[in-house]
Design a protein around this motif. Structure first.
Motif, mmCIF file in Angstrom:
data_model
loop_
_atom_site.group_PDB
_atom_site.id
_atom_site.type_symbol
_atom_site.label_atom_id
_atom_site.label_comp_id
_atom_site.label_asym_id
_atom_site.label_seq_id
_atom_site.Cartn_x
_atom_site.Cartn_y
_atom_site.Cartn_z
ATOM 1 N N LYS B 2 0.907 -1.252 0.073
ATOM 2 C CA LYS B 2 -0.039 -0.088 -0.060
ATOM 3 C C LYS B 2 1.048 1.300 -0.030
ATOM 4 C CE LYS B 2 -4.371 -1.578 2.016
ATOM 5 N NZ LYS B 2 -5.030 -1.822 3.044
ATOM 6 N N CYS B 3 2.056 1.065 0.688
ATOM 7 C CA CYS B 3 2.930 2.365 0.575
ATOM 8 C C CYS B 3 3.314 2.843 -0.729
ATOM 9 C CB CYS B 3 4.178 2.153 1.443
ATOM 10 S SG CYS B 3 5.343 1.153 0.735
ATOM 11 N N VAL B 5 1.282 3.058 -3.200
ATOM 12 C CA VAL B 5 0.330 4.145 -3.576
ATOM 13 C C VAL B 5 0.548 5.684 -2.995
ATOM 14 C CG1 VAL B 5 -2.255 4.887 -3.470
ATOM 15 C CG2 VAL B 5 -1.490 2.445 -3.428
ATOM 16 N N PHE B 6 0.857 5.331 -1.941
ATOM 17 C CA PHE B 6 1.376 6.718 -0.987
ATOM 18 C C PHE B 6 2.613 7.270 -1.752
ATOM 19 C CE2 PHE B 6 3.235 9.170 2.108
ATOM 20 C CZ PHE B 6 2.341 9.665 2.884
ATOM 21 N N SER B 7 3.599 6.572 -1.916
ATOM 22 C CA SER B 7 4.649 7.174 -2.669
ATOM 23 C C SER B 7 4.584 7.607 -4.039
ATOM 24 C CB SER B 7 5.721 6.103 -2.442
ATOM 25 O OG SER B 7 5.496 5.049 -2.547
ATOM 26 N N LEU B 10 3.158 10.872 -3.450
ATOM 27 C CA LEU B 10 4.147 12.103 -3.563
ATOM 28 C C LEU B 10 4.887 12.076 -4.575
ATOM 29 C CD1 LEU B 10 5.186 10.892 0.523
ATOM 30 C CD2 LEU B 10 4.176 12.903 -0.469
ATOM 31 N N VAL B 13 3.333 14.531 -6.821
ATOM 32 C CA VAL B 13 3.306 15.760 -6.246
ATOM 33 C C VAL B 13 4.870 16.703 -6.708
ATOM 34 C CG1 VAL B 13 3.369 17.391 -4.157
ATOM 35 C CG2 VAL B 13 1.798 15.509 -4.636
ATOM 36 N N LEU B 14 5.944 15.663 -6.469
ATOM 37 C CA LEU B 14 7.040 16.082 -6.487
ATOM 38 C C LEU B 14 7.437 16.835 -8.116
ATOM 39 C CD1 LEU B 14 9.983 16.281 -5.443
ATOM 40 C CD2 LEU B 14 10.394 14.150 -6.334
ATOM 41 N N LEU B 17 5.574 19.831 -9.019
ATOM 42 C CA LEU B 17 6.468 20.894 -8.436
ATOM 43 C C LEU B 17 7.549 21.167 -9.325
ATOM 44 C CD1 LEU B 17 6.091 20.280 -4.596
ATOM 45 C CD2 LEU B 17 5.097 22.081 -5.897
ATOM 46 N N THR B 18 8.397 20.080 -9.646
ATOM 47 C CA THR B 18 9.583 20.655 -10.341
ATOM 48 C C THR B 18 9.324 21.025 -11.667
ATOM 49 O OG1 THR B 18 10.201 18.285 -9.642
ATOM 50 C CG2 THR B 18 11.766 19.325 -10.666
ATOM 51 N N SER B 20 6.818 23.063 -12.272
ATOM 52 C CA SER B 20 6.198 24.175 -12.076
ATOM 53 C C SER B 20 7.412 25.137 -11.835
ATOM 54 C CB SER B 20 5.258 24.394 -10.861
ATOM 55 O OG SER B 20 5.840 24.091 -9.728
ATOM 56 N N ILE B 21 8.352 24.591 -11.323
ATOM 57 C CA ILE B 21 9.540 25.607 -10.791
ATOM 58 C C ILE B 21 10.459 25.813 -12.100
ATOM 59 C CG2 ILE B 21 11.763 25.585 -9.829
ATOM 60 C CD1 ILE B 21 10.640 23.936 -7.773
ATOM 61 N N LYS B 57 9.910 41.437 -10.629
ATOM 62 C CA LYS B 57 10.227 40.753 -9.615
ATOM 63 C C LYS B 57 11.037 41.226 -8.461
ATOM 64 C CE LYS B 57 9.712 36.370 -12.075
ATOM 65 N NZ LYS B 57 10.215 35.381 -12.581
ATOM 66 N N ASN B 58 10.412 41.444 -7.287
ATOM 67 C CA ASN B 58 11.332 42.110 -6.309
ATOM 68 C C ASN B 58 11.351 41.395 -4.998
ATOM 69 O OD1 ASN B 58 9.266 43.514 -4.338
ATOM 70 N ND2 ASN B 58 8.436 43.516 -6.305
ATOM 71 N N ILE B 59 12.333 41.868 -4.113
ATOM 72 C CA ILE B 59 12.376 41.825 -2.816
ATOM 73 C C ILE B 59 12.793 42.776 -1.938
ATOM 74 C CG2 ILE B 59 14.846 40.850 -3.000
ATOM 75 C CD1 ILE B 59 14.503 38.550 -1.046
#
Lengths: 558, 352
Positions: B2-3, B5-7, B10, B13-14, B17-18, B20-21, B57-59
């Protein structure tokens, strides 16, 4: 099976590779991880160390001489130690009281107390100095209401803010060990006529000592490294962490900042080594198999009174502080003009910062958890020399002040060969490696519990290493993976001390945003961002828990 | 298992994200270190985007932070421009060759005092420091607003004044050297030492006194004029005064960082920064803008009294003055601390 048949044909290249991997996988991993640790944990520290000796004209000790001549630095160091030790002492006591209540106290109190003790984890540490000013400042609500003349810009203020901020750390560590003690030990002692005080003294505390020591170490390091609260509430009292930060941001003096970093690191490392030395061979696992559920025994009234006397003021403070933040998010200027407005909540700038923070935390969490789990495995099961060194390296993250690592990262990764500055990767790697220790430790303790025989048995039955790894080891270590992930995720969300050196234009982080707005006095915006952040963190944690539940895995919260 | 499915979840998601970066946002953008107060930074960035279609883009960073970053990052800066920092940073950076030299046509017709000769940097405007006080608290205590700096030495203000620390704040350094130049170096330090007895503590940021006094934590403060207007509009019982001796002033400089990959965009932005519109905009924010005819919303038509300042001297001596300030006000903490330190120094001397 078909695959295995092909794999067994001796002329197949794949077969050879597979054999090679089979015999050397642990070492291959070990090598890779060693390189990673060396680059992303040791190298930045070496840079800090070098910079403290390396002036414009080469090697020099003038910076250390400067440190030792000015009494200002002497006081700064002394104050930092006093702050670290007193917060540590307070939090060990408070954390123990909370943990004792949530594991031995009346059922109906357990969950609310637990929530209360963990609540501060959902907000950046320095948010407490902001609420404390609103409450106890010279023009604060409580001071005005009771006509008090209490000065929050003082030792009391700084220690109170730090203690509130790091309560969850201490609580979690101690609760974890108290939970894993076999209740029958205490029960049999009580049956033989020992009083509760005697039991606590001679059974509960000694057995919990690894957790208590860990809590003490973590609290000490976090307290002396976090500069938000001392910077905001310290007034005229000097502390090392804000000084390091100001030395860079204010004076641009990297040499002196490096010296301060090295000085800040020394007590941390001493405590770290001491802690390892004391704990050596002291893993108390009193539970074999599932813990037996026992009805909670009534706590003796005297002890209960004492516990409540410690817990109640802390609970009140936590609730008040969060109430102030919550109110601050919805009124114009909390304490000055208390009319209800939506402006702060609707401010969109903070949303992007929070989004970035979540993104970064997820990435750092995953990366950290993967590396951490692998490291734990390699350290426990590898047979190469230097395993111990690797373990120390990985766990040293516990003892490294964030400010120091942040300073090290800008100096180390700003030029080739490791040009990472200005990318999100520098942030991800920084957070992942700083917070690696929890995942590694959870993994190690998991593997301690499981005998290597299981792996050997499956190997004997014909499974090759890769199969064993995937089918046996990974499931065993999964809870350690989750623990590492959650810890890294949460700390990355909240941490300020090292990321503030690394953020780039256009990639604001929530913790930094809140710090800067709070520093400029935009309490409404800061509060609103905090409320949103708390909400997001809770949602993330809940969905993670749900996911773990759905997939039938018990996630161990650490 | 079952893990798995979990991994798998994850990992999914990873991956998202990558990606989108790595995807670069469409449209023109430049990145900038910005040293105004946060809301001015945001508003200015928005102004530029609305007008030129260039996303900034500022900081938000303090001048000290910007300077620290430039020093570490050189020669590979992580931003294309700096929008606002102080004269010391502008001048010292130009010496070190940090900036792109660009004679911007957008700045034609602006007083030479606002530009560097070789086009290394330009001043978007000037700001000052003010004497700040809390109306309500003063009334409560029955005190009048001090009219001059000398009145601040009255013992009745003991522990009631907050001032920024020159170690970290550009505003504070301006305050510091303004006094040195107002009274002369020796008398200036003496004044600051006397004032120190009434100072509760030195804040990290030049804007912090505004907040502390506004909230009524302290009665009086000397701080940047940047956020004062907004605070008063927000409803703080805050009031500002220009003492009879006058106030100091300092430029908000901007520059293009050398080696930028977006030089053309940066030049466009720089041209626009010299325009009438930006002058009006910064005026409305309370700054004194460079274009004649634009008015500061804080001071109005009439210019406040300014202390006569020699900025070149201030830039040249910054290190020594800050060091002196540190040894006078920071390093002496308590009498006891001094004693311990003195003994240590004696011991060290004896050893040598």
């Amino acid at each position: 099976m078909a695959e295995a048949a092909i794999g067994n044909t001796p002329w197949s290249m794949w077969y050879k590779i597979r054999i090679f991997i089979n015999t050397h996988l642990v070492n291959i991993f070990a090598g890779g991880l060693f390189v990673l640790l060396a680059i992303f944990l040791v190298f930045p520290l070496v840079m800090v160390f070098l910079k403290s000796f390396w002036g414009d004209d080469g090697f020099t000790t003038t910076f250390y001489q400067e440190f030792f001549t000015y009494n200002y630095y002497y006081w700064s160091f002394l104050n930092t130690m006093i702050l670290g030790l007193s917060t540590m002492f307070i939090l060990v006591v408070v954390g123990f009281c909370f943990a004792y209540m949530t594991t031995r106290g009346p059922m109906w109190l357990r969950t609310p107390l637990k929530i209360c003790a963990l609540m501060p984890l959902c907000a950046p540490p320095y948010i407490f100095s902001i609420s404390l000013i609103t409450l106890f400042g010279r023009n604060g609500m409580i001071n005005n209401f009771f006509g008090l003349d209490f000065n929050i810009y003082s030792w009391t203020g700084v220690i109170a803010a730090q203690a509130l901020a790091f309560l969850p750390l201490s609580f979690m560590m101690i609760e974890n060990v108290l939970n894993s003690q076999n209740p029958s030990l205490e029960e049999s002692a009580s049956d033989m006529g020992a009083s509760e005080m005697q039991i606590i003294r001679s059974i509960t505390i000694p057995l919990a000592s690894p957790g208590i020591l860990k809590a003490a170490l973590l609290v000490f390091v976090m307290t002396i490294a976090e500069f938000g609260n001392p910077a905001i509430l310290g007034g005229r009292i000097p502390f090392l962490a804000p000084d390091t930060y100001l030395m860079i941001t204010g004076e641009g003096d990297f040499n002196m900042a490096s010296v301060l970093s090295v000085v800040l690191m020394v007590p941390c490392l001493i405590i770290f080594v001491l802690h390892n030395y004391i704990l050596k061979g002291k893993g108390y696992t009193t539970i074999v198999g599932k813990p037996t559920a026992v009805d909670p025994k009534e706590i003796t009234p005297v002890i209960k009174t004492f516990l409540l006397a410690v817990i109640t003021p802390v609970v009140i403070m936590v609730v008040l502080c969060f109430a102030v933040i919550f109110i601050g998010a919805f009124v114009k200027i909390v304490g000055v003009d208390n009319t209800f407005v939506w402006d702060h909540m609707l401010n969109m700038q903070s949303n992007e910062a929070i989004y970035n923070s979540v993104k970064l935390s997820l990435m750092a969490g995953l990366f950290g958890a993967i590396v951490g789990t692998l490291l734990a495995y390699v350290i426990m099961r590898g047979k190469f020399k230097g395993r111990h060194v690797m373990e120390m390296m990985a766990l040293s993250g516990f003892a490294l002040p964030g400010t120091v690592i942040g300073v090290g990262y800008i100096m180390a990764f700003n030029k080739p060969p490791f040009l990472l500055a200005g990318t999100i990767w520098i942030l991800i790697l920084n957070c992942a490696f700083r917070f690696l220790a929890v995942g590694v430790e959870a993994g190690i303790s998991k593997l301690h519990q499981i005998s290597i025989e299981i792996e050997e048995a499956s190997a004997d039955l014909g499974a090759d290493f890769i199969t064993v790894f995937i089918k046996v080891i990974l499931p065993i270590m999964f809870s350690a993976f989750v623990a590492g992930f959650i810890y890294t995720f949460m700390t990355t969300m909240m941490s300020l001390s090292s990321v503030i050196f690394l953020v780039t234009p256009g990639f604001d982080l929530a913790a930094v945003y809140i710090y800067l707005t709070a520093q400029l006095g935009e309490l409404g915006l800061a509060s609103a961002a905090t409320v949103k952040m708390i909400f997001i963190v809770l949602v993330c944690l809940a969905s993670l828990k749900l996911l773990a539940k759905k997939t039938g895995l018990k996630s161990e919260k650490k | 298992m079952k893990c798995k499915v979990f991994s798998t979840g994850l990992i999914a998601v990873l991956l998202t994200l990558t990606t989108s970066i790595t995807t670069v946002s469409a449209g023109d953008s430049i990145s900038a270190y910005m040293g105004f107060s946060r809301e001015v930074n945001e508003a200015l960035a928005k102004q530029i985007q609305d007008k030129l279609g260039i996303e900034v883009k500022n900081i938000t960073l303090s001048w000290g932070e910007i300077w620290a970053r430039l020093q570490t990052e050189s020669p590979r800066f992580n931003a294309d421009m700096v929008l606002s920092f102080g004269a010391s940073e502008a001048i010292n950076g130009a010496k070190k060759g940090y900036y792109e030299k660009y004679q911007s046509p957008g700045w034609d017709g602006i007083d030479e005092a606002f530009k560097s000769k070789d086009g290394s940097y330009y001043a978007l405007g000037t700001f000052s420091f003010l004497l700040l006080s809390n109306k309500d608290k003063l009334a409560e205590m029955g005190y009048d607003v001090p009219k001059s700096y000398q009145e601040l030495l009255d013992p009745k203000w003991k522990g009631q004044i907050v001032i920024p620390s020159p170690r970290t704040s550009g505003t504070a350094y301006m305050i510091n050297y303004s006094f040195l130049q107002l009274y002369g170096e020796k008398a200036g330090w003496e004044y600051l030492e006397k004032l120190d007895e009434n100072v509760a503590f030195y804040t990290k940021s030049g804007n912090a006194p505004t907040e502390l006094v506004g909230r009524g934590e302290y009665l009086l403060g000397i701080g940047a004029d940047e956020n004062v207007l907004k605070r008063i509009k927000d409803g703080y019982p805050l009031q500002w005064t220009v003492p009879v001796e006058g106030i100091g002033y300092e430029g908000n400089y901007c520059t293009i960082l050398k080696g930028t990959k977006k030089l053309e965009l940066a030049k466009k932005v720089m041209d626009y920064l010299g325009s009438e519109e930006i002058s009006k905009f910064l005026g409305s924010m309370g700054y004194i803008p460079p274009r004649a005819g634009s008015v500061s919303a804080l001071y109005g038509e009439v210019q406040p009294t300014f202390i006569k300042l020699d900025h070149a001297w201030a830039v040249k001596n910054k290190r020594t003055i800050v060091k002196q300030w540190k040894s006078k006000f920071l390093m002496k903490e308590t009498a006891k601390a001094k004693k311990v330190g003195d003994e240590k120094e004696k011991k060290a001397a004896a050893k040598q």
